[in-house]
Write an enzyme that holds these catalytic residues in place. Structure first.
Site, PDB file in Angstrom:
ATOM      1  N   GLU A  36      -3.131 -45.076 -33.635  1.00 36.68           N
ATOM      2  CA  GLU A  36      -3.996 -45.822 -32.710  1.00 36.68           C
ATOM      3  C   GLU A  36      -3.157 -46.701 -31.787  1.00 36.68           C
ATOM      4  O   GLU A  36      -2.262 -47.412 -32.239  1.00 36.68           O
ATOM      5  CB  GLU A  36      -4.950 -46.683 -33.538  1.00 36.68           C
ATOM      6  CG  GLU A  36      -6.331 -46.765 -32.978  1.00 36.68           C
ATOM      7  CD  GLU A  36      -7.043 -45.423 -32.960  1.00 36.68           C
ATOM      8  OE1 GLU A  36      -7.097 -44.823 -31.864  1.00 36.68           O
ATOM      9  OE2 GLU A  36      -7.536 -44.979 -34.009  1.00 36.68           O
ATOM     10  N   HIS A  37      -3.466 -46.629 -30.505  1.00 37.95           N
ATOM     11  CA  HIS A  37      -2.739 -47.395 -29.478  1.00 37.95           C
ATOM     12  C   HIS A  37      -1.256 -47.024 -29.448  1.00 37.95           C
ATOM     13  O   HIS A  37      -0.415 -47.825 -29.072  1.00 37.95           O
ATOM     14  CB  HIS A  37      -2.931 -48.913 -29.670  1.00 37.95           C
ATOM     15  CG  HIS A  37      -4.327 -49.347 -29.314  1.00 37.95           C
ATOM     16  ND1 HIS A  37      -4.653 -49.859 -28.091  1.00 37.95           N
ATOM     17  CD2 HIS A  37      -5.481 -49.283 -30.011  1.00 37.95           C
ATOM     18  CE1 HIS A  37      -5.958 -50.122 -28.050  1.00 37.95           C
ATOM     19  NE2 HIS A  37      -6.475 -49.776 -29.204  1.00 37.95           N
ATOM     20  N   SER A  70     -27.008 -33.073 -15.472  1.00 38.78           N
ATOM     21  CA  SER A  70     -26.854 -33.319 -16.903  1.00 38.78           C
ATOM     22  C   SER A  70     -28.227 -33.469 -17.547  1.00 38.78           C
ATOM     23  O   SER A  70     -29.060 -34.235 -17.065  1.00 38.78           O
ATOM     24  CB  SER A  70     -26.047 -34.596 -17.151  1.00 38.78           C
ATOM     25  OG  SER A  70     -26.156 -34.971 -18.516  1.00 38.78           O
ATOM     26  N   ALA A 126     -19.213 -44.307 -27.986  1.00 31.95           N
ATOM     27  CA  ALA A 126     -19.049 -44.633 -29.409  1.00 31.95           C
ATOM     28  C   ALA A 126     -17.595 -44.479 -29.853  1.00 31.95           C
ATOM     29  O   ALA A 126     -17.295 -44.474 -31.041  1.00 31.95           O
ATOM     30  CB  ALA A 126     -19.946 -43.737 -30.259  1.00 31.95           C
ATOM     31  N   SER A 130     -16.799 -38.841 -25.479  1.00 29.39           N
ATOM     32  CA  SER A 130     -17.739 -37.989 -24.745  1.00 29.39           C
ATOM     33  C   SER A 130     -17.207 -37.689 -23.353  1.00 29.39           C
ATOM     34  O   SER A 130     -17.479 -36.628 -22.795  1.00 29.39           O
ATOM     35  CB  SER A 130     -19.096 -38.675 -24.641  1.00 29.39           C
ATOM     36  OG  SER A 130     -19.033 -39.827 -23.818  1.00 29.39           O
ATOM     37  N   SER A 131     -16.419 -38.617 -22.790  1.00 24.81           N
ATOM     38  CA  SER A 131     -15.924 -38.399 -21.425  1.00 24.81           C
ATOM     39  C   SER A 131     -14.923 -37.245 -21.372  1.00 24.81           C
ATOM     40  O   SER A 131     -14.987 -36.403 -20.479  1.00 24.81           O
ATOM     41  CB  SER A 131     -15.306 -39.677 -20.865  1.00 24.81           C
ATOM     42  OG  SER A 131     -14.227 -40.120 -21.652  1.00 24.81           O
ATOM     43  N   ASP A 175      -7.271 -37.865 -25.808  1.00 24.03           N
ATOM     44  CA  ASP A 175      -8.647 -37.365 -25.882  1.00 24.03           C
ATOM     45  C   ASP A 175      -8.792 -35.986 -25.252  1.00 24.03           C
ATOM     46  O   ASP A 175      -9.440 -35.100 -25.806  1.00 24.03           O
ATOM     47  CB  ASP A 175      -9.601 -38.346 -25.177  1.00 24.03           C
ATOM     48  CG  ASP A 175      -9.580 -39.721 -25.827  1.00 24.03           C
ATOM     49  OD1 ASP A 175      -9.008 -39.850 -26.928  1.00 24.03           O
ATOM     50  OD2 ASP A 175     -10.138 -40.656 -25.224  1.00 24.03           O
TER      51      ASP A 175
HETATM   52  P1  ADP Z   1     -16.511 -42.338 -24.646  1.00 27.72           P
HETATM   53  O1  ADP Z   1     -15.621 -41.340 -23.990  1.00 27.72           O
HETATM   54  O2  ADP Z   1     -15.820 -43.104 -25.707  1.00 27.72           O
HETATM   55  O3  ADP Z   1     -17.790 -41.743 -25.139  1.00 27.72           O
HETATM   56  P2  ADP Z   1     -16.508 -43.407 -21.999  1.00 27.72           P
HETATM   57  O4  ADP Z   1     -16.966 -44.702 -21.426  1.00 27.72           O
HETATM   58  O5  ADP Z   1     -15.102 -43.022 -21.812  1.00 27.72           O
HETATM   59  O6  ADP Z   1     -16.920 -43.415 -23.546  1.00 27.72           O
HETATM   60  O7  ADP Z   1     -17.381 -42.234 -21.386  1.00 27.72           O
HETATM   61  C1  ADP Z   1     -18.790 -42.314 -21.379  1.00 27.72           C
HETATM   62  C2  ADP Z   1     -19.302 -41.873 -20.020  1.00 27.72           C
HETATM   63  O8  ADP Z   1     -19.153 -40.436 -19.897  1.00 27.72           O
HETATM   64  C3  ADP Z   1     -20.780 -42.115 -19.835  1.00 27.72           C
HETATM   65  O9  ADP Z   1     -21.011 -43.429 -19.361  1.00 27.72           O
HETATM   66  C4  ADP Z   1     -21.145 -41.061 -18.797  1.00 27.72           C
HETATM   67  O10 ADP Z   1     -20.772 -41.498 -17.502  1.00 27.72           O
HETATM   68  C5  ADP Z   1     -20.256 -39.915 -19.177  1.00 27.72           C
HETATM   69  N1  ADP Z   1     -20.987 -38.992 -20.058  1.00 27.72           N
HETATM   70  C6  ADP Z   1     -20.807 -38.789 -21.374  1.00 27.72           C
HETATM   71  N2  ADP Z   1     -21.673 -37.868 -21.859  1.00 27.72           N
HETATM   72  C7  ADP Z   1     -22.424 -37.479 -20.805  1.00 27.72           C
HETATM   73  C8  ADP Z   1     -23.500 -36.555 -20.631  1.00 27.72           C
HETATM   74  N3  ADP Z   1     -23.985 -35.852 -21.648  1.00 27.72           N
HETATM   75  N4  ADP Z   1     -24.026 -36.410 -19.383  1.00 27.72           N
HETATM   76  C9  ADP Z   1     -23.547 -37.128 -18.361  1.00 27.72           C
HETATM   77  N5  ADP Z   1     -22.554 -37.997 -18.458  1.00 27.72           N
HETATM   78  C10 ADP Z   1     -21.989 -38.196 -19.652  1.00 27.72           C
HETATM   79 MG    MG Z   2     -13.836 -41.826 -22.929  1.00 30.86          MG
END
Ligand code: ADP
Ligand code: MG
EC number: 2.7.1.6
Length: 387
Positions: A36-37, A70, A126, A130-131, A175
């Site tokens: 981590e980091h 989306s 979380a 997700s990004s 990531d």
């Molecule tokens: P993490 O990557 O830890 O989940 P981030 O802040 O880096 O958090 O990324 C989250 C962002 O990615 C959301 O605010 C949105 O802009 C985008 N995102 C994630 N999942 C989706 C989705 N299913 N549809 C559209 N945008 C999404």
């Molecule tokens: Mg992210």
């Protein structure tokens, strides 16, 4: 990811755009097992892919138009022109996919437009990335459709560039590489300096163990500024020690390095975390490769203590998960991700999972915290075409 999910995403694409997609692709979220980091210190990380994925149905266009939709955002189709894409630190969701198109084109790849519909089961914000799932699924789809011939690690690089420059988020390479390159039943040992990687066997179910992700559902608002401070502190440490990055401080030389930092107490703590964390990653790799999976538990706990006490990025919710899980018989537990909220991981014997889950939920209720979301993380496949 089931055939039914791919079918549903393709069907929605057809409703939106009036013809069937040329294909459907999936890319996973990730959990970092240890490391981590370390990624912005040229060090080691060890993520594995989640069964949760971003799924995208995509078709090529040749007229310079990029259309994005989306299922998870309550909005209409967004239409852009690929020639107009430019970095603008735009944090709206469309910045992630359009940033990937921009990065590919900027690297000289002829991407002439696309129609995209996506749906994701990776929880957003979380700490499960997700990004990156979103970026990598688009990159892989375009790589296939436009026959770009790029490898997984190259797609990861371009996605990181999209997020750094186009979205404006200073993230490391972990990531995107995890989303692009992980394999089922394995964790990915990645050297973030030269991007060399090795698949490390991590098939917990076969050994009667489980790994839980506990999403605390909190994100403390100062997290981004604190991330920047830690990063700057690590750079200062490297400069004071005369190395390119903290990765270059050997574990055996740690005491001497700390001595040289004198009364720079803050920097000393950051350096100690990074140097010991790289060593912990190497220890976990050695244990997993020798089949001693249960023995990684205490290493995870050491990692948490280092993040809590030296790097100082834990929070009461994350500490409560770790302390409660260990008191209920977990083999190991640690916070994962950037810190100040997000998720923790818990390694446990299969038979102990119900009791651990119950104790964590009860402890959160007793502390007056929002109920956590607990799920099992099976090390899963990286990005792939699913249809
Ligand atoms: P993490 O990557 O830890 O989940 P981030 O802040 O880096 O958090 O990324 C989250 C962002 O990615 C959301 O605010 C949105 O802009 C985008 N995102 C994630 N999942 C989706 C989705 N299913 N549809 C559209 N945008 C999404
Ligand atoms: Mg992210």
């Amino acid at each position: 990811m089931s055939e039914a999910v791919a079918g549903a995403v393709a069907e929605r694409f057809t409703q939106l755009y009036g013809s069937e997609p040329e294909g459907v692709w999936a890319a996973p979220g990730r959990v970092n097992l240890i490391g981590e980091h370390t990624d912005y210190n040229d060090g080691f990380v060890m993520p594995f892919a989640l069964p949760h994925t971003a799924v995208a149905a995509v078709s090529r266009r040749e007229d310079g138009v990029l259309r994005l939709h989306s299922a998870d955002i309550g909005a209409d189709v967004v239409e852009l022109r690929v020639a107009d894409l430019a970095p603008q630190s735009d944090r709206s969701w469309t910045a992630y996919p359009s940033g990937v198109v921009w990065a590919l084109r900027e690297a000289g790849h002829e991407v002439t437009g696309a129609d995209v519909h996506l749906a994701s089961t990776v929880p957003s914000g979380a700490g499960l990335s997700s990004s990156a799932a979103l970026e990598v699924v688009i990159a892989l789809a375009l790589n296939d459709l436009f026959s770009l011939g790029l490898r997984g690690w190259q797609l990861a690089r371009l996605c990181q560039r999209a997020e750094n420059v186009y979205v404006g988020a200073p993230v490391g390479i972990m990531d995107q590489t995890a989303a692009a390159c992980c394999e089922a039943g394995h964790a990915l040992f990645l050297d973030t300096r030269d991007l060399s990687q090795r698949q490390i066997p991590f098939d917990l179910a076969a050994e009667g163990m489980r790994l839980l992700v506990v999403d605390t559902q909190v994100k403390h608002s100062h997290s981004e500024g604190e991330y920047g401070k830690r990063r700057a502190g690590c750079e200062k440490g490297a400069a004071l020690l005369g190395v390119d990055a903290l990765r270059d401080v050997p574990y055996a030389d740690l005491d001497a390095a700390l001595e040289r930092l004198g009364d720079e107490e803050e920097v000393r703590r950051l350096v100690r975390h990074v140097v010991t964390e790289d060593e912990r990653v190497e220890r976990v790799v050695a244990l997993l490769e020798s089949g001693d999976t249960r023995a990684i538990g205490p290493v995870l706990v050491e990692g948490h203590a280092s993040l809590r006490d030296d790097f100082r990025i834990s929070c009461p919710e994350l500490d409560l998960v770790v302390d409660t899980a260990l008191a209920s018989g977990a083999l190991g537990a640690r916070m994962t991700g950037g810190g100040f909220g997000g998720s923790a991981i818990v390694l446990a014997e299969e038979s102990d999972v119900p009791a651990i889950t119950k104790s964590v939920e009860e402890a959160f209720a007793a502390a007056g915290f929002t109920a956590p979301r607990v799920f099992e993380a099976v090390p899963s496949a990286g990005a792939r075409r699913v249809r």
